[in-house]
Design an enzyme around this catalytic site. Structure first.
Site, PDB file in Angstrom:
ATOM      1  N   HIS B  86       0.831  -1.133   0.110  1.00 45.39           N
ATOM      2  CA  HIS B  86      -0.223  -0.175  -0.027  1.00 45.39           C
ATOM      3  C   HIS B  86       1.026   1.056   0.010  1.00 45.39           C
ATOM      4  O   HIS B  86       1.953   1.374   0.932  1.00 45.39           O
ATOM      5  CB  HIS B  86      -1.220  -0.037   1.327  1.00 45.39           C
ATOM      6  CG  HIS B  86      -1.961   1.148   1.357  1.00 45.39           C
ATOM      7  ND1 HIS B  86      -2.899   1.362   0.683  1.00 45.39           N
ATOM      8  CD2 HIS B  86      -1.584   2.517   1.908  1.00 45.39           C
ATOM      9  CE1 HIS B  86      -3.480   2.719   1.044  1.00 45.39           C
ATOM     10  NE2 HIS B  86      -2.708   3.206   1.553  1.00 45.39           N
ATOM     11  N   ASP B 165     -14.610   1.880   7.162  1.00 45.43           N
ATOM     12  CA  ASP B 165     -13.992   2.541   6.663  1.00 45.43           C
ATOM     13  C   ASP B 165     -14.746   3.574   5.420  1.00 45.43           C
ATOM     14  O   ASP B 165     -14.187   4.919   5.306  1.00 45.43           O
ATOM     15  CB  ASP B 165     -12.643   2.050   6.137  1.00 45.43           C
ATOM     16  CG  ASP B 165     -11.841   2.878   5.529  1.00 45.43           C
ATOM     17  OD1 ASP B 165     -11.018   3.911   6.361  1.00 45.43           O
ATOM     18  OD2 ASP B 165     -11.483   2.956   4.362  1.00 45.43           O
ATOM     19  N   ARG B 172     -14.523  12.277   7.048  1.00 41.39           N
ATOM     20  CA  ARG B 172     -13.291  12.752   7.374  1.00 41.39           C
ATOM     21  C   ARG B 172     -12.958  13.739   6.153  1.00 41.39           C
ATOM     22  O   ARG B 172     -12.498  15.069   6.573  1.00 41.39           O
ATOM     23  CB  ARG B 172     -12.151  11.671   7.538  1.00 41.39           C
ATOM     24  CG  ARG B 172     -12.122  11.012   8.815  1.00 41.39           C
ATOM     25  CD  ARG B 172     -11.350   9.806   8.764  1.00 41.39           C
ATOM     26  NE  ARG B 172      -9.917  10.141   8.555  1.00 41.39           N
ATOM     27  CZ  ARG B 172      -9.002   9.463   8.032  1.00 41.39           C
ATOM     28  NH1 ARG B 172      -9.308   8.083   7.676  1.00 41.39           N
ATOM     29  NH2 ARG B 172      -7.703   9.694   7.898  1.00 41.39           N
ATOM     30  N   SER B 187      -7.490   3.126   8.931  1.00 43.69           N
ATOM     31  CA  SER B 187      -8.166   3.299   7.559  1.00 43.69           C
ATOM     32  C   SER B 187      -7.520   2.356   6.711  1.00 43.69           C
ATOM     33  O   SER B 187      -7.849   1.327   5.965  1.00 43.69           O
ATOM     34  CB  SER B 187      -8.291   4.588   7.115  1.00 43.69           C
ATOM     35  OG  SER B 187      -8.900   4.712   5.697  1.00 43.69           O
ATOM     36  N   LYS B 191      -8.190  -2.031   5.921  1.00 44.35           N
ATOM     37  CA  LYS B 191      -8.873  -2.454   4.589  1.00 44.35           C
ATOM     38  C   LYS B 191      -7.888  -3.339   4.068  1.00 44.35           C
ATOM     39  O   LYS B 191      -8.231  -4.451   3.299  1.00 44.35           O
ATOM     40  CB  LYS B 191      -8.830  -1.250   3.443  1.00 44.35           C
ATOM     41  CG  LYS B 191      -9.753  -0.294   3.322  1.00 44.35           C
ATOM     42  CD  LYS B 191      -9.797   0.731   2.434  1.00 44.35           C
ATOM     43  CE  LYS B 191      -8.457   1.667   3.079  1.00 44.35           C
ATOM     44  NZ  LYS B 191      -8.682   2.939   2.374  1.00 44.35           N
TER      45      LYS B 191
END
Lengths: 438, 438
Positions: B86, B165, B172, B187, B191
């Site tokens: 990620h 999320d 947010r 977050s 995921k």
């Protein structure tokens, strides 16, 4: 809407501790009023304000914007000087009900908009509505017409005055953002200044039964309120008063009205009258009706001894559709079916009467609301409350529970037995009236 | 819902700086998922977390609760070790697209769920969707079946995985509560851990074009991410990489796909390959596929030189309904009608290529979204971007604008002319790969 700053940019600036400018604060208040800010954006900013604070300048702008979110009553047609009083709230606080006619009887108009109670016991509006027929839901034009005619009106908050406050107050209640000094200031002052008054007197309470438990925090709030009001050009004074035990001997809507009538007849409890006089004095002094508090006190006492204040109350009740016989015979008020004493377990002196415990017992009996949509039983409550320092014999009632639901009586008695404590040595009551600020 | 703590009590505790317990955090996440907390209560707590922070223990509980708000993919039927990567996001960051097939060609399954772009340029999903026919909206069961079959799947976020999320991220974004390390951690990790992976590698970017501008804040985020992931039992490593200029020579969806194909053919830009290798090395080491980064590098380079990675990419595209000829002939990708160079105003060395400026130019051309509901033009963007330190002659293109709307060309050119600066002395590019954490 299209021209204002983005809500998330305003939120981010306050989040980072910046001082918001007029355009940003006005966008927030407009957003609360017309829905152009989403509720989740309003609450995010409320939390950021709670944690980052606001400067006096920001608080004054916020107050002004909230005040102008609806109608600002134009009372220029009312020829008398116009004064109002606001209390930060306490248990057994029925002061407004005798204070308004007393001050009006001295030649000062009292345009008073009050709230309903939530969480604790009933508010001023709930108490007044225990008088058969009494209407508190007047429009701004009815309010003005009544002030022109009799110089006093006690109404409930209308959608016309400070609608942004209604919206924000409801959100604060469910998002843990109530106890913020700038937000409290703006909420109180926006509503009060929208009434069209000339001067304002504040009763800022501290102690166990008050919204602000600590005297220091209450003092901070009093300073903030008076300086913001002054910045907005309104002469304002705050009287700090202690709220450890309830004011007077009663808690409960109709019971408190009967106690107010006693005050107007000259036989009110000492503590309740002391607070009433302290606030009334400032109202007469600030409007120039009396040259100093002592002179004001003479006028106020005379309004009671002459019967002028009681007559003004009778006029007020009649003008708002209520049964004016209440001023002469409180027996016309709703009464509870069950009356049960809470006896003192021992001989001695009353050491403490925890205002919050009394409020809780009253709530259980049905005198207050746990949720905004709950109904209220006007008849129930607690009467004959002993005062701190009072001597009691063993078995002598510390108070009388007034109930309509038998099942609730034992619970209320148990709460009150814990709440009112009796000791074996003499106790002096703490001073009730503290510093005067502003 | 009836048994959980009141939202306003949880909010008040965090507001006052307390550490929330598991029941409170789970109530919040359940509230976000099933609507039992109002949006304004969610956002008030988000702001309180933003300003008060969360302990590592709270962050781990939040991550776990968000991960379990939906399906946690069970990939036990996929026999290979499973790794994902990620990135915290940067301009021209197309690394996933060549990295996933390279790593899969080395025998590690890559179950990758990616986002769409917002604010900047397109996300990985937007880039993949520029391949004619490519579907990213796979269900969890289609995702699993494809991983069993070919060991790689690149899909978009589904409602099944970490729905809390999705809800919280959307809130947010509009309440200025994005840049909070505990919220970012929860977050990302909720995921990624819901994908059913064994190990995770993070690309934490810092610099002008990164989400975290400062290296210190990026480092703080990397430490938080790896320690929370470790507390949850997932081997995780973070590679810190610099994001001052865009990665590679292209920004724009189809243009970036063509550049990824070049990478898979062994002719990718040096900086882009350097980041791709650095992340791939950690994926192979963490899964035990290679004993150290150097051995991993050999495997990854071989996957390219042998054509295995390109073959895996072709398989991936075909499996997700895309036209596999893209692996051989990028000309099948959508192409822009207008191609205009931005010439260097002078001879010299490229001093800066501000990633945010390039992103803004790409956004104006239609390559990204200003709002979530905006469409994207897959063909447009910027190609042939000069790199910092490169020597350019006067009039030599610093980049080529690819546009479909003539009216936008001049604006993009003007932004790029400001964005790419050329100086008269030699410039050394700063190191791209920083510390490895975890």
């Amino acid at each position: 809407m299209g021209t204002g700053p983005f809500p998330q940019h305003v939120i981010a600036r306050k989040r980072d501790g910046a001082e918001l400018d007029r355009g940003e604060i006005e966008s927030f208040v407009r957003g609360a009023t017309d829905g152009s800010w989403a509720d989740y954006q309003l609450s995010a900013l409320l939390m950021a304000v709670f944690l980052r604070g606001m400067t006096p300048r920001e608080t004054a702008i916020l107050t002004e914007a909230m005040m102008h979110s609806g109608t600002v009553a134009d009372l220029s047609s009312v020829r008398l000087p116009k004064a109002d009083k606001h209390s930060t709230g306490g248990v057994g606080d029925k002061v407004s009900i005798q204070l308004a006619p007393m001050v009006a009887a001295c030649g000062v108009a009292v345009p008073m908009v009050s709230g309903r109670g939530l969480g604790h016991t009933g508010g001023t509006v709930d108490k007044l509505e225990s008088i058969p027929g009494f209407r508190t839901g007047l429009s701004v034009s009815e309010f003005r017409a009544q002030l022109e005619k009799i110089g006093v009106a006690l109404i409930s908050q209308t959608a016309e005055l400070a609608p942004a406050d209604r919206k924000l107050y409801a959100l604060r209640d469910v998002t843990a953002t109530v106890e913020s000094i700038p937000l409290i200031c703006a909420s109180i002052l926006s509503k009060k200044l929208a009434e069209g008054i000339d001067v304002l007197v504040l009763d800022v309470k501290f102690g166990r039964g008050a919204f602000m438990k600590s005297k220091a925090r209450a003092h901070e709030l009093a300073v903030a309120l008076t300086s913001v009001a002054r910045a907005m050009g309104k002469p304002t004074r705050a009287v700090m008063t202690s709220m450890d035990e309830p004011l007077g001997h009663t808690v409960g809507n109709a019971l408190e009205i009967a106690e107010c009538v006693a005050c107007l007849k000259g036989s009110g409890p000492v503590d309740l009258m002391e607070v009433t006089y302290a606030l009334g004095e400032q109202m007469l002094v600030l409007t120039g009706t009396a040259k100093d508090p002592a002179a004001a006190r003479v006028l106020l006492e005379k309004s009671v001894s002459s019967g002028a204040a009681l007559a003004k109350f009778r006029e007020l009740v009649a003008a708002q559709g209520g049964d004016p016989r209440v001023a002469d015979d409180p027996a016309i008020l709703p009464a509870a079916q069950i009356k049960v004493p809470v006896p003192s377990p021992t001989e001695g002196w009353v050491r403490g009467v925890d205002a919050l415990g009394v409020a809780l017992a009253a709530l259980r009996l049905g005198a207050g609301r746990a949720k905004a949509e709950d109904g209220i039983d006007p008849a129930v409550g607690i009467a004959g409350l002993a005062k701190i320092g009072q001597h009691v014999a063993k078995g002598e009632p510390l108070c009388i529970v007034h109930a309509n639901d038998k099942a609730r009586v034992a619970e209320a008695q148990a709460i009150l037995a814990r709440t009112i404590t009796v000791g074996s040595s003499e106790v002096a009551a703490a001073p009730l009236i503290g510093e005067i600020i502003g």
